[in-house]
Design a protein around this motif. Structure first.
Motif, PDB file in Angstrom:
ATOM      1  N   ASN A  28     -46.603 -28.946   0.247  1.00 53.51           N
ATOM      2  CA  ASN A  28     -47.921 -29.327   0.759  1.00 53.51           C
ATOM      3  C   ASN A  28     -48.456 -28.305   1.755  1.00 53.51           C
ATOM      4  OD1 ASN A  28     -46.986 -31.570  -0.594  1.00 53.51           O
ATOM      5  ND2 ASN A  28     -47.848 -33.009   0.855  1.00 53.51           N
ATOM      6  N   PHE A  29     -47.617 -27.903   2.690  1.00 49.38           N
ATOM      7  CA  PHE A  29     -48.064 -26.950   3.696  1.00 49.38           C
ATOM      8  C   PHE A  29     -48.372 -25.594   3.066  1.00 49.38           C
ATOM      9  CE2 PHE A  29     -47.030 -23.751   7.042  1.00 49.38           C
ATOM     10  CZ  PHE A  29     -48.166 -23.974   7.810  1.00 49.38           C
ATOM     11  N   ARG A  30     -47.510 -25.128   2.191  1.00 46.82           N
ATOM     12  CA  ARG A  30     -47.781 -23.848   1.529  1.00 46.82           C
ATOM     13  C   ARG A  30     -49.051 -23.913   0.676  1.00 46.82           C
ATOM     14  NH1 ARG A  30     -42.294 -24.037   1.404  1.00 46.82           N
ATOM     15  NH2 ARG A  30     -42.228 -24.817  -0.713  1.00 46.82           N
ATOM     16  N   GLU A  31     -49.306 -25.064   0.065  1.00 52.23           N
ATOM     17  CA  GLU A  31     -50.546 -25.218  -0.709  1.00 52.23           C
ATOM     18  C   GLU A  31     -51.763 -25.142   0.209  1.00 52.23           C
ATOM     19  OE1 GLU A  31     -53.241 -25.541  -3.755  1.00 52.23           O
ATOM     20  OE2 GLU A  31     -51.140 -24.957  -3.799  1.00 52.23           O
ATOM     21  N   MET A  32     -51.669 -25.755   1.389  1.00 53.27           N
ATOM     22  CA  MET A  32     -52.769 -25.647   2.351  1.00 53.27           C
ATOM     23  C   MET A  32     -52.983 -24.181   2.740  1.00 53.27           C
ATOM     24  SD  MET A  32     -53.250 -27.318   6.152  1.00 53.27           S
ATOM     25  CE  MET A  32     -53.691 -28.972   5.623  1.00 53.27           C
ATOM     26  N   LEU A  33     -51.906 -23.456   2.991  1.00 50.93           N
ATOM     27  CA  LEU A  33     -52.010 -22.035   3.343  1.00 50.93           C
ATOM     28  C   LEU A  33     -52.661 -21.241   2.216  1.00 50.93           C
ATOM     29  CD1 LEU A  33     -48.519 -21.445   4.997  1.00 50.93           C
ATOM     30  CD2 LEU A  33     -50.728 -21.651   6.155  1.00 50.93           C
TER      31      LEU A  33
ATOM     32  N   ARG B 211     -56.121 -19.137   2.398  1.00 48.00           N
ATOM     33  CA  ARG B 211     -56.158 -17.729   2.005  1.00 48.00           C
ATOM     34  C   ARG B 211     -57.216 -17.467   0.935  1.00 48.00           C
ATOM     35  NH1 ARG B 211     -51.301 -16.452  -1.397  1.00 48.00           N
ATOM     36  NH2 ARG B 211     -52.658 -17.498  -2.881  1.00 48.00           N
ATOM     37  N   ASP B 212     -57.349 -18.427   0.015  1.00 47.94           N
ATOM     38  CA  ASP B 212     -58.270 -18.252  -1.108  1.00 47.94           C
ATOM     39  C   ASP B 212     -59.712 -18.624  -0.769  1.00 47.94           C
ATOM     40  OD1 ASP B 212     -56.060 -17.411  -2.515  1.00 47.94           O
ATOM     41  OD2 ASP B 212     -55.801 -19.297  -3.605  1.00 47.94           O
ATOM     42  N   GLY B 213     -59.990 -18.957   0.495  1.00 49.46           N
ATOM     43  CA  GLY B 213     -61.357 -19.207   0.927  1.00 49.46           C
ATOM     44  C   GLY B 213     -61.878 -20.603   0.671  1.00 49.46           C
ATOM     45  N   VAL B 214     -61.005 -21.555   0.394  1.00 49.18           N
ATOM     46  CA  VAL B 214     -61.437 -22.930   0.159  1.00 49.18           C
ATOM     47  C   VAL B 214     -61.988 -23.536   1.455  1.00 49.18           C
ATOM     48  CG1 VAL B 214     -60.651 -25.249  -0.513  1.00 49.18           C
ATOM     49  CG2 VAL B 214     -59.827 -23.234  -1.753  1.00 49.18           C
TER      50      VAL B 214
ATOM     51  N   VAL C 295     -56.931 -29.016   8.344  1.00 49.49           N
ATOM     52  CA  VAL C 295     -56.554 -27.629   8.615  1.00 49.49           C
ATOM     53  C   VAL C 295     -56.564 -27.381  10.121  1.00 49.49           C
ATOM     54  CG1 VAL C 295     -57.199 -25.203   8.301  1.00 49.49           C
ATOM     55  CG2 VAL C 295     -57.351 -26.783   6.371  1.00 49.49           C
ATOM     56  N   ARG C 296     -57.601 -27.843  10.815  1.00 49.27           N
ATOM     57  CA  ARG C 296     -57.664 -27.691  12.273  1.00 49.27           C
ATOM     58  C   ARG C 296     -56.503 -28.414  12.956  1.00 49.27           C
ATOM     59  NH1 ARG C 296     -63.215 -28.022  11.305  1.00 49.27           N
ATOM     60  NH2 ARG C 296     -63.241 -30.264  11.606  1.00 49.27           N
ATOM     61  N   ASP C 297     -56.223 -29.650  12.518  1.00 43.73           N
ATOM     62  CA  ASP C 297     -55.134 -30.427  13.120  1.00 43.73           C
ATOM     63  C   ASP C 297     -53.786 -29.734  12.934  1.00 43.73           C
ATOM     64  OD1 ASP C 297     -57.009 -32.335  13.850  1.00 43.73           O
ATOM     65  OD2 ASP C 297     -56.441 -33.752  12.260  1.00 43.73           O
ATOM     66  N   VAL C 298     -53.537 -29.242  11.732  1.00 47.51           N
ATOM     67  CA  VAL C 298     -52.287 -28.536  11.443  1.00 47.51           C
ATOM     68  C   VAL C 298     -52.191 -27.279  12.306  1.00 47.51           C
ATOM     69  CG1 VAL C 298     -51.160 -27.113   9.672  1.00 47.51           C
ATOM     70  CG2 VAL C 298     -51.895 -29.445   9.130  1.00 47.51           C
ATOM     71  N   SER C 299     -53.252 -26.511  12.357  1.00 48.48           N
ATOM     72  CA  SER C 299     -53.271 -25.281  13.135  1.00 48.48           C
ATOM     73  C   SER C 299     -53.031 -25.565  14.617  1.00 48.48           C
ATOM     74  CB  SER C 299     -54.614 -24.574  12.937  1.00 48.48           C
ATOM     75  OG  SER C 299     -54.622 -23.337  13.604  1.00 48.48           O
ATOM     76  N   ASP C 300     -53.760 -26.525  15.176  1.00 51.73           N
ATOM     77  CA  ASP C 300     -53.613 -26.868  16.594  1.00 51.73           C
ATOM     78  C   ASP C 300     -52.208 -27.364  16.899  1.00 51.73           C
ATOM     79  OD1 ASP C 300     -56.285 -26.194  16.924  1.00 51.73           O
ATOM     80  OD2 ASP C 300     -56.976 -28.280  17.050  1.00 51.73           O
TER      81      ASP C 300
ATOM     82  N   MET D  31     -51.249 -30.545 -10.399  1.00 48.46           N
ATOM     83  CA  MET D  31     -51.451 -31.420  -9.263  1.00 48.46           C
ATOM     84  C   MET D  31     -52.556 -30.863  -8.386  1.00 48.46           C
ATOM     85  SD  MET D  31     -47.730 -32.371  -7.807  1.00 48.46           S
ATOM     86  CE  MET D  31     -46.418 -32.217  -8.971  1.00 48.46           C
ATOM     87  N   ASP D  32     -53.466 -31.702  -8.007  1.00 46.75           N
ATOM     88  CA  ASP D  32     -54.511 -31.291  -7.075  1.00 46.75           C
ATOM     89  C   ASP D  32     -54.201 -31.833  -5.692  1.00 46.75           C
ATOM     90  OD1 ASP D  32     -55.956 -29.905  -8.918  1.00 46.75           O
ATOM     91  OD2 ASP D  32     -57.334 -31.538  -9.359  1.00 46.75           O
ATOM     92  N   PHE D  33     -54.162 -30.960  -4.729  1.00 43.19           N
ATOM     93  CA  PHE D  33     -53.969 -31.353  -3.345  1.00 43.19           C
ATOM     94  C   PHE D  33     -55.244 -30.998  -2.618  1.00 43.19           C
ATOM     95  CE2 PHE D  33     -49.759 -30.806  -5.012  1.00 43.19           C
ATOM     96  CZ  PHE D  33     -49.097 -31.919  -4.516  1.00 43.19           C
ATOM     97  N   VAL D  34     -55.941 -32.021  -2.151  1.00 45.63           N
ATOM     98  CA  VAL D  34     -57.223 -31.821  -1.492  1.00 45.63           C
ATOM     99  C   VAL D  34     -57.029 -32.067  -0.004  1.00 45.63           C
ATOM    100  CG1 VAL D  34     -59.616 -32.568  -1.361  1.00 45.63           C
ATOM    101  CG2 VAL D  34     -58.431 -32.565  -3.562  1.00 45.63           C
ATOM    102  N   TYR D  35     -57.374 -31.094   0.767  1.00 48.88           N
ATOM    103  CA  TYR D  35     -57.291 -31.184   2.214  1.00 48.88           C
ATOM    104  C   TYR D  35     -58.701 -31.113   2.777  1.00 48.88           C
ATOM    105  CZ  TYR D  35     -52.558 -30.009   0.934  1.00 48.88           C
ATOM    106  OH  TYR D  35     -51.321 -30.005   0.348  1.00 48.88           O
TER     107      TYR D  35
END
Length: 90
Positions: free
Chosen positions: A55-60, A64-67, A10-15, A1-5
């Protein structure tokens, strides 16, 4: 499965998470707690993938992997494969 963010997601989630922790006086959350809060606020779904919060862990992992140039503020793992924690950074 590909999850593209996107960088914006990322900014919205972080904020959102930092504001959520500030408003509720929470020093840190687990990835599952974050995933539920994000789903409740309709920011990021909590149900795609093999288990809740994927989904959230995949974003993390992608951060982490520099995407992305951005990171989810306060997110860390003691070592790869360990459970994620997200701390309030103020």
């Amino acid at each position: 499965m590909d999850f593209v963010y996107t960088e914006q997601q990322v900014r919205d989630v972080s904020d959102f998470l930092q504001l959520y922790m500030k408003k509720n006086n929470i020093p840190f959350l687990t990835a599952d707690e974050c995933a539920q809060a994000l789903a409740d606020a309709s920011i990021l779904t909590n149900t795609k993938g093999p288990k809740m919060g994927f989904n959230f862990r995949e974003m993390l992992r992608q951060c982490r992997d520099g995407v992305f140039n951005n990171q989810v503020s306060g997110a860390y793992q003691r070592k790869p494969g360990a459970r994620w924690k997200i701390s309030y950074v103020g």
